[in-house]
Design an enzyme around this catalytic site. Structure first.
Site, PDB file in Angstrom:
ATOM      1  N   LYS A  68      -2.197  -6.865  -2.897  1.00  0.00           N
ATOM      2  CA  LYS A  68      -0.883  -7.229  -3.446  1.00  0.00           C
ATOM      3  C   LYS A  68      -0.291  -8.367  -2.635  1.00  0.00           C
ATOM      4  CE  LYS A  68      -0.210  -2.745  -5.456  1.00  0.00           C
ATOM      5  NZ  LYS A  68      -0.183  -1.351  -5.131  1.00  0.00           N
ATOM      6  N   GLN A 112       3.666   2.700  -2.517  1.00  0.00           N
ATOM      7  CA  GLN A 112       2.253   2.928  -2.850  1.00  0.00           C
ATOM      8  C   GLN A 112       1.964   4.429  -2.977  1.00  0.00           C
ATOM      9  OE1 GLN A 112       0.059   0.441  -3.518  1.00  0.00           O
ATOM     10  NE2 GLN A 112      -1.533   1.911  -3.941  1.00  0.00           N
ATOM     11  N   ASP A 135       7.139  -1.285 -10.424  1.00  0.00           N
ATOM     12  CA  ASP A 135       6.126  -0.356 -10.933  1.00  0.00           C
ATOM     13  C   ASP A 135       6.553   0.226 -12.283  1.00  0.00           C
ATOM     14  OD1 ASP A 135       3.740   0.196  -9.557  1.00  0.00           O
ATOM     15  OD2 ASP A 135       4.776   1.336  -7.996  1.00  0.00           O
TER      16      ASP A 135
HETATM   17  N1  GUN Z   1      -1.561   3.831  -6.603  1.00  0.00           N
HETATM   18  C1  GUN Z   1      -2.525   3.599  -7.517  1.00  0.00           C
HETATM   19  N2  GUN Z   1      -2.041   2.825  -8.528  1.00  0.00           N
HETATM   20  C2  GUN Z   1      -0.745   2.569  -8.221  1.00  0.00           C
HETATM   21  C3  GUN Z   1       0.272   1.819  -8.879  1.00  0.00           C
HETATM   22  O1  GUN Z   1       0.095   1.229  -9.963  1.00  0.00           O
HETATM   23  N3  GUN Z   1       1.467   1.796  -8.246  1.00  0.00           N
HETATM   24  C4  GUN Z   1       1.689   2.442  -7.070  1.00  0.00           C
HETATM   25  N4  GUN Z   1       2.917   2.373  -6.536  1.00  0.00           N
HETATM   26  N5  GUN Z   1       0.769   3.146  -6.446  1.00  0.00           N
HETATM   27  C5  GUN Z   1      -0.453   3.200  -7.019  1.00  0.00           C
END
Ligand code: GUN
Length: 308
Positions: A68, A112, A135
């Site tokens: 990211k 996350q 998200d």
């Molecule tokens: N863990 C796995 N996929 C995601 C996601 O799309 N967002 C977040 N915050 N955590 C994740």
């Protein structure tokens, strides 16, 4: 061509299966995001910024978080990762999120997943202010999505929609089966498909006669979280199969919920793992971040989906 896969029946092999690679779609989205970031910088004299919160030291989460950051930089955005130890008091993380919510330099916040068991997911969902919830997990966004109102779209399901649209696979009026009912993928996936006029069958771990349902669908979206669950006997010949699953095998390879080699014999189009749905999630996250930044600076900027 007729093919006997030892399934107890003979199925029709599709003439040529198209692989739905994320690369060209992700590149298109990223190019557009990069242009918007440049314009944003010119207009507002600052960079859009995303804050990612990482709790614990799960290897996969660390890698995803790192990616990211790398992509944010590549697209010209600012980012930070805020790490906490596994045994952190959730209240401490909550306080930090409150500060980020109030910080005018922060446009997007992401916590996350997975989080340690000490965190109550149903409470965490409310922590991030909706205008910074890139998200799109906040209950306000989930509700707006279900009502067909303009809103941020959760990254993975939105990525699947973009992939289908890029490869000109229409969902309108078609029977689409979604396996999975998580808040992150299965439920919002069904809502987005419905919003695009698909007829949706939603299956999950308690569904009886799963195969009977999946075989009716001309598009099958698999987000079951179970490696190799779907073999060719679950798939209608000529169907499009989208594999949201990602798992590491004992010998270190990445694999999905779908048995690729077997299903490839009868599907007309399929996403590979890796290189299918996964990279789409990250691109949509970047799109949501620039959108959040634009909306914070200009309350009139429009959201991506709207009720008709
Ligand atoms: N863990 C796995 N996929 C995601 C996601 O799309 N967002 C977040 N915050 N955590 C994740």
């Amino acid at each position: 061509m007729l093919l006997d896969l030892n399934l107890g029946f003979v199925i029709l092999k599709s003439a040529s299966m198209i692989q739905l690679f994320a690369k060209p779609v992700a590149e298109k989205i990223q190019k557009e995001v990069k242009q918007r970031v440049s314009r944003f910088k010119l207009n507002y004299g600052r960079l859009p910024k995303i804050s990612v919160i990482l709790v614990g030291d799960d290897t996969a989460s660390r890698i995803y978080t790192q990616r990211k950051g790398e992509l944010s930089s590549l697209l010209g955005m600012d980012h930070e990762t805020i790490s906490f130890p596994m045994d952190v008091n959730p209240e401490l993380v909550r306080d930090r999120v409150r500060n980020l919510n109030d910080d005018p330099k922060i446009d997007g916040i992401l916590i996350q997943r997975p989080l340690p068991k000490t965190f109550r997911e149903e409470e965490v969902l409310y922590w991030i202010s909706p205008d910074k919830d890139v998200d799109a997990f906040h209950p306000v966004h989930a509700g707006e999505l279900l009502l067909g109102l303009p809103t941020f779209r959760p990254c993975t399901p939105a990525g699947v929609m973009e992939l289908l649209s890029f490869y000109k696979i229409s969902v309108s009026g078609r029977l689409v089966c979604v396996i999975g009912r998580s808040s992150i993928v299965g439920k919002p996936m069904a809502a987005l498909l419905l919003q695009s006029d698909a007829t949706v069958i939603q299956c999950h771990s308690k569904t009886q006669n799963l195969k009977e349902l999946t075989r009716q669908a001309s598009i099958l979206v698999v987000a079951a979280g179970r490696p190799g669950l779907i073999d060719a006997s679950y798939v209608q010949p000529g169907a499009t199969v989208i594999d949201v699953g990602i798992h590491r095998t004992q010998d270190g390879r990445l694999t999905g919920d779908v048995r690729f080699d077997e299903v490839a014999q009868i599907a007309s189009a399929m996403t590979p793992v890796p290189g299918g749905v996964g990279p789409m999630t990250l691109s949509i996250l970047m799109q949501n971040t620039i959108l959040a930044a634009e909306r914070r600076e200009n309350k009139n900027s429009s959201l991506l989906i709207s009720a008709e």
